[in-house]
Design an enzyme around this catalytic site. Sequence first.
Site, PDB file in Angstrom:
ATOM      1  N   ARG A  42       3.787 -20.336   5.290  1.00  0.00           N
ATOM      2  CA  ARG A  42       4.216 -21.497   6.058  1.00  0.00           C
ATOM      3  C   ARG A  42       5.472 -22.155   5.526  1.00  0.00           C
ATOM      4  O   ARG A  42       6.066 -23.007   6.162  1.00  0.00           O
ATOM      5  CB  ARG A  42       3.088 -22.513   5.990  1.00  0.00           C
ATOM      6  CG  ARG A  42       2.449 -23.172   7.171  1.00  0.00           C
ATOM      7  CD  ARG A  42       2.883 -22.955   8.532  1.00  0.00           C
ATOM      8  NE  ARG A  42       3.149 -24.223   9.165  1.00  0.00           N
ATOM      9  CZ  ARG A  42       2.225 -25.030   9.657  1.00  0.00           C
ATOM     10  NH1 ARG A  42       0.958 -24.677   9.619  1.00  0.00           N
ATOM     11  NH2 ARG A  42       2.553 -26.163  10.182  1.00  0.00           N
ATOM     12  N   HIS A  86       4.766 -13.042  -2.827  1.00  0.00           N
ATOM     13  CA  HIS A  86       3.720 -14.031  -3.140  1.00  0.00           C
ATOM     14  C   HIS A  86       4.186 -14.870  -4.328  1.00  0.00           C
ATOM     15  O   HIS A  86       4.895 -15.836  -4.138  1.00  0.00           O
ATOM     16  CB  HIS A  86       2.346 -13.387  -3.345  1.00  0.00           C
ATOM     17  CG  HIS A  86       2.358 -12.006  -3.915  1.00  0.00           C
ATOM     18  ND1 HIS A  86       2.889 -11.697  -5.140  1.00  0.00           N
ATOM     19  CD2 HIS A  86       1.884 -10.846  -3.398  1.00  0.00           C
ATOM     20  CE1 HIS A  86       2.737 -10.410  -5.372  1.00  0.00           C
ATOM     21  NE2 HIS A  86       2.143  -9.856  -4.335  1.00  0.00           N
ATOM     22  N   HIS A  99       1.237 -11.763 -10.695  1.00  0.00           N
ATOM     23  CA  HIS A  99       1.816 -10.422 -10.547  1.00  0.00           C
ATOM     24  C   HIS A  99       3.049 -10.535  -9.648  1.00  0.00           C
ATOM     25  O   HIS A  99       2.995 -10.262  -8.455  1.00  0.00           O
ATOM     26  CB  HIS A  99       0.785  -9.472  -9.932  1.00  0.00           C
ATOM     27  CG  HIS A  99       1.198  -8.036  -9.949  1.00  0.00           C
ATOM     28  ND1 HIS A  99       0.301  -7.013 -10.181  1.00  0.00           N
ATOM     29  CD2 HIS A  99       2.396  -7.435  -9.755  1.00  0.00           C
ATOM     30  CE1 HIS A  99       0.936  -5.847 -10.124  1.00  0.00           C
ATOM     31  NE2 HIS A  99       2.212  -6.090  -9.858  1.00  0.00           N
ATOM     32  N   HIS A 154      -9.537  -5.383 -10.579  1.00  0.00           N
ATOM     33  CA  HIS A 154      -9.258  -4.880  -9.233  1.00  0.00           C
ATOM     34  C   HIS A 154     -10.569  -4.722  -8.469  1.00  0.00           C
ATOM     35  O   HIS A 154     -11.381  -3.862  -8.764  1.00  0.00           O
ATOM     36  CB  HIS A 154      -8.500  -3.555  -9.217  1.00  0.00           C
ATOM     37  CG  HIS A 154      -7.737  -3.354  -7.934  1.00  0.00           C
ATOM     38  ND1 HIS A 154      -6.427  -3.745  -7.771  1.00  0.00           N
ATOM     39  CD2 HIS A 154      -8.128  -2.861  -6.739  1.00  0.00           C
ATOM     40  CE1 HIS A 154      -6.026  -3.465  -6.540  1.00  0.00           C
ATOM     41  NE2 HIS A 154      -7.046  -2.935  -5.892  1.00  0.00           N
ATOM     42  N   ASP A 155     -10.737  -5.590  -7.476  1.00  0.00           N
ATOM     43  CA  ASP A 155     -11.903  -5.584  -6.583  1.00  0.00           C
ATOM     44  C   ASP A 155     -13.215  -5.975  -7.261  1.00  0.00           C
ATOM     45  O   ASP A 155     -14.282  -5.754  -6.703  1.00  0.00           O
ATOM     46  CB  ASP A 155     -12.062  -4.232  -5.885  1.00  0.00           C
ATOM     47  CG  ASP A 155     -10.991  -4.008  -4.827  1.00  0.00           C
ATOM     48  OD1 ASP A 155     -10.286  -4.972  -4.482  1.00  0.00           O
ATOM     49  OD2 ASP A 155     -10.860  -2.870  -4.342  1.00  0.00           O
ATOM     50  N   GLU A 158       1.528  -9.617 -14.904  1.00  0.00           N
ATOM     51  CA  GLU A 158       1.396  -8.204 -14.560  1.00  0.00           C
ATOM     52  C   GLU A 158       2.622  -7.729 -13.797  1.00  0.00           C
ATOM     53  O   GLU A 158       3.248  -8.512 -13.077  1.00  0.00           O
ATOM     54  CB  GLU A 158       0.179  -7.981 -13.647  1.00  0.00           C
ATOM     55  CG  GLU A 158      -1.153  -8.370 -14.211  1.00  0.00           C
ATOM     56  CD  GLU A 158      -2.272  -8.107 -13.233  1.00  0.00           C
ATOM     57  OE1 GLU A 158      -3.431  -8.068 -13.680  1.00  0.00           O
ATOM     58  OE2 GLU A 158      -1.994  -7.957 -12.014  1.00  0.00           O
TER      59      GLU A 158
END
Length: 237
Positions: free
Chosen positions: A18, A50, A43, A190-191, A70
Amino acid sequence: MTKLSVNINKIATLRNARGGNIPNVLQTALDIEKFGAQGITVHPRPDERHIRYSDVRELKPLLKTEFNIEGNPVKKFIDLVLEVKPAQVTLVPDAEDAITSNAGWDTVKHRNFLKEIILEFKNNGIRTSIFVDPEINQIEGAAQTGTDRIELYTEAYALTFAEGHKAGVKPYAECARKAHELGLGVNAGHDLSLENLKYFNEEVPFLDEVSIGHALISEALYLGMETTVKRYLELLK
């Protein structure tokens, strides 16, 4: 207790969708610390879709817990890490156009490359970690680079756990034991989620830290950030 480092990339993704500064990435990081997390992970990618490089610079003087950066060690990333000097840098071999990290390093093939970069970071007082698949030869290769830690890439575990197959944790436990035997610290990420983290933490020995972003931020939409962070911390006891 295994430490929790929260990846705040998704907060930045929402903000960037936004423009402006809602949600406030810096304030969210401070709130996550206040709720008990022992670290903040970012990261940054070259396109800054991002987390922005400016976010990284602004976060460093504000954070009271461990800061983990990262990324793929291209020159721009290396320069940022050497400037900011976080507690830890995690080297991830993701392509510039990757949606998310999807593979660990080939630590045998890239040993000399990793060794050179890691030495530079360690000479600047920065702990290093290498993102790796759960394979014994990759752990052995990592040990030859001079890294302090490895981070086990846990997507395969998360997928098999979701299908009801708990045996998927076995290679991670074996790799963690090998890493410990070789004098390496062990991170994972991760996940990992509220559903699968407890079993992973119970079965994988010598686990120093988990880095969790997408699942935690998504769960916080339903549960609230404070409740979610505290639930993760409970699972890690």
